[in-house]
Design a protein around this motif. Sequence first.
Motif, PDB file in Angstrom:
ATOM      1  N   PHE A   5       0.066  -6.844  23.098  1.00  0.00           N
ATOM      2  CA  PHE A   5      -1.047  -7.570  22.499  1.00  0.00           C
ATOM      3  C   PHE A   5      -1.891  -6.663  21.597  1.00  0.00           C
ATOM      4  CE2 PHE A   5      -0.363 -10.512  26.137  1.00  0.00           C
ATOM      5  CZ  PHE A   5      -0.044 -11.620  25.377  1.00  0.00           C
ATOM      6  N   ILE A   6      -1.996  -5.409  21.963  1.00  0.00           N
ATOM      7  CA  ILE A   6      -2.733  -4.458  21.118  1.00  0.00           C
ATOM      8  C   ILE A   6      -1.986  -4.261  19.802  1.00  0.00           C
ATOM      9  CG2 ILE A   6      -3.462  -2.051  20.900  1.00  0.00           C
ATOM     10  CD1 ILE A   6      -4.102  -2.105  23.903  1.00  0.00           C
ATOM     11  N   ILE A   7      -0.674  -4.056  19.886  1.00  0.00           N
ATOM     12  CA  ILE A   7       0.138  -3.888  18.678  1.00  0.00           C
ATOM     13  C   ILE A   7       0.108  -5.162  17.842  1.00  0.00           C
ATOM     14  CG2 ILE A   7       2.498  -3.570  17.827  1.00  0.00           C
ATOM     15  CD1 ILE A   7       2.912  -1.662  20.227  1.00  0.00           C
ATOM     16  N   LEU A  12      -1.726  -8.018  13.152  1.00  0.00           N
ATOM     17  CA  LEU A  12      -2.425  -9.185  12.619  1.00  0.00           C
ATOM     18  C   LEU A  12      -3.610  -8.753  11.749  1.00  0.00           C
ATOM     19  CD1 LEU A  12      -2.519 -12.251  12.589  1.00  0.00           C
ATOM     20  CD2 LEU A  12      -3.977 -12.163  14.613  1.00  0.00           C
ATOM     21  N   PHE A  13      -4.351  -7.750  12.207  1.00  0.00           N
ATOM     22  CA  PHE A  13      -5.492  -7.234  11.445  1.00  0.00           C
ATOM     23  C   PHE A  13      -5.023  -6.663  10.106  1.00  0.00           C
ATOM     24  CE2 PHE A  13      -8.162  -3.609  10.241  1.00  0.00           C
ATOM     25  CZ  PHE A  13      -9.354  -4.271  10.008  1.00  0.00           C
ATOM     26  N   ILE A  14      -3.978  -5.865  10.117  1.00  0.00           N
ATOM     27  CA  ILE A  14      -3.444  -5.261   8.890  1.00  0.00           C
ATOM     28  C   ILE A  14      -2.927  -6.351   7.953  1.00  0.00           C
ATOM     29  CG2 ILE A  14      -1.603  -3.801   7.951  1.00  0.00           C
ATOM     30  CD1 ILE A  14      -2.022  -1.980  10.409  1.00  0.00           C
ATOM     31  N   GLY A  15      -2.259  -7.332   8.508  1.00  0.00           N
ATOM     32  CA  GLY A  15      -1.748  -8.445   7.701  1.00  0.00           C
ATOM     33  C   GLY A  15      -2.872  -9.220   7.031  1.00  0.00           C
ATOM     34  N   LEU A  16      -3.913  -9.518   7.791  1.00  0.00           N
ATOM     35  CA  LEU A  16      -5.057 -10.245   7.220  1.00  0.00           C
ATOM     36  C   LEU A  16      -5.780  -9.398   6.164  1.00  0.00           C
ATOM     37  CD1 LEU A  16      -6.513 -11.994  10.401  1.00  0.00           C
ATOM     38  CD2 LEU A  16      -5.298 -13.058   8.474  1.00  0.00           C
ATOM     39  N   ASN A  20      -6.238 -10.368   2.220  1.00  0.00           N
ATOM     40  CA  ASN A  20      -7.561 -10.345   1.586  1.00  0.00           C
ATOM     41  C   ASN A  20      -7.552  -9.456   0.334  1.00  0.00           C
ATOM     42  OD1 ASN A  20     -10.343 -10.920   1.347  1.00  0.00           O
ATOM     43  ND2 ASN A  20     -10.815  -8.947   2.276  1.00  0.00           N
ATOM     44  N   ILE A  21      -6.922  -8.306   0.416  1.00  0.00           N
ATOM     45  CA  ILE A  21      -6.834  -7.400  -0.728  1.00  0.00           C
ATOM     46  C   ILE A  21      -6.033  -8.047  -1.859  1.00  0.00           C
ATOM     47  CG2 ILE A  21      -5.879  -5.196  -1.517  1.00  0.00           C
ATOM     48  CD1 ILE A  21      -6.656  -4.066   1.268  1.00  0.00           C
ATOM     49  N   TYR A  22      -4.910  -8.653  -1.524  1.00  0.00           N
ATOM     50  CA  TYR A  22      -4.095  -9.330  -2.528  1.00  0.00           C
ATOM     51  C   TYR A  22      -4.891 -10.439  -3.212  1.00  0.00           C
ATOM     52  CZ  TYR A  22      -0.503 -12.153  -4.709  1.00  0.00           C
ATOM     53  OH  TYR A  22       0.232 -12.876  -5.618  1.00  0.00           O
ATOM     54  N   ASN A  23      -5.572 -11.252  -2.417  1.00  0.00           N
ATOM     55  CA  ASN A  23      -6.374 -12.341  -2.983  1.00  0.00           C
ATOM     56  C   ASN A  23      -7.484 -11.805  -3.880  1.00  0.00           C
ATOM     57  OD1 ASN A  23      -4.810 -14.289  -1.787  1.00  0.00           O
ATOM     58  ND2 ASN A  23      -6.155 -14.556  -0.024  1.00  0.00           N
ATOM     59  N   GLU A 152      -9.490   0.613  -8.401  1.00  0.00           N
ATOM     60  CA  GLU A 152      -9.512   2.067  -8.388  1.00  0.00           C
ATOM     61  C   GLU A 152     -10.282   2.638  -7.203  1.00  0.00           C
ATOM     62  OE1 GLU A 152     -11.159   2.900 -12.234  1.00  0.00           O
ATOM     63  OE2 GLU A 152      -9.455   1.992 -13.265  1.00  0.00           O
ATOM     64  N   SER A 153     -10.786   1.775  -6.331  1.00  0.00           N
ATOM     65  CA  SER A 153     -11.522   2.259  -5.162  1.00  0.00           C
ATOM     66  C   SER A 153     -10.785   1.862  -3.882  1.00  0.00           C
ATOM     67  CB  SER A 153     -12.948   1.700  -5.173  1.00  0.00           C
ATOM     68  OG  SER A 153     -12.931   0.291  -5.103  1.00  0.00           O
ATOM     69  N   PHE A 154     -11.222   2.429  -2.785  1.00  0.00           N
ATOM     70  CA  PHE A 154     -10.593   2.179  -1.491  1.00  0.00           C
ATOM     71  C   PHE A 154     -11.039   0.830  -0.977  1.00  0.00           C
ATOM     72  CE2 PHE A 154     -10.248   2.526   3.102  1.00  0.00           C
ATOM     73  CZ  PHE A 154      -8.974   3.041   3.236  1.00  0.00           C
ATOM     74  N   PRO A 155     -10.229  -0.005  -0.436  1.00  0.00           N
ATOM     75  CA  PRO A 155      -8.821   0.134  -0.111  1.00  0.00           C
ATOM     76  C   PRO A 155      -7.886  -0.373  -1.205  1.00  0.00           C
ATOM     77  CG  PRO A 155      -9.624  -1.837   0.951  1.00  0.00           C
ATOM     78  CD  PRO A 155     -10.789  -1.221   0.200  1.00  0.00           C
TER      79      PRO A 155
END
Length: 187
Positions: A5-7, A12-16, A20-23, A152-155
């Motif tokens: 469940f932790i993994i 899930l967090f990384i996917g979301l 969000n970054i793509y959008n 050009e900035s993080f992330p």
Amino acid sequence: MVPFFIILAIALFIGLMMINIYNSFVKNKNTVKDAWSNIDVALKRRYDLIPNLVETVKGYAAHEQETLEKVIQARNAAMAVPSGDINKQIEAENQLQKTLRSIFALSEAYPDLKANTNFLQLQDKLNEIEENLERARRYYNGTVRENNTYGESFPGVLFAGMFNYQHFEYFEAEPESRENVKIDFSK
């Protein structure tokens, strides 16, 4: 079972986060293109006005054919740039702006032209178009700033290549277009 469940939660967090970054990349790119479309409308109005302006000036300054030809060439070059290539369009527009200034410098040398009603009306229309263009340019540059900063900035910088990040150029007047145009009649 708990490590699973932790993994799963981390995945899930990384996917979301990636969604969000793509959008954000898509939203920023579309906002820049929408802002450019406002500029494009003003540019097309200016393109339509230039032949009338050149014809009016021809009647008063016939021996200034070279100046008039440069304006028409710059207009045609700007119109020939493919509509999707914003950076090349900016380059062509800066060149056109520079040549247009030479026509108004000619009007200073020809008092009859400067007093011509048709020329004054065309000049007023062009000034109105330029004011609209300036407002659209400010908005466009603001959207470009947001797009470029995000990419050009993080992330965003981590995913820029993967999500086809597109860097846009600002639409600014070139330094030489801010200088006074010098007309030499000693030739």
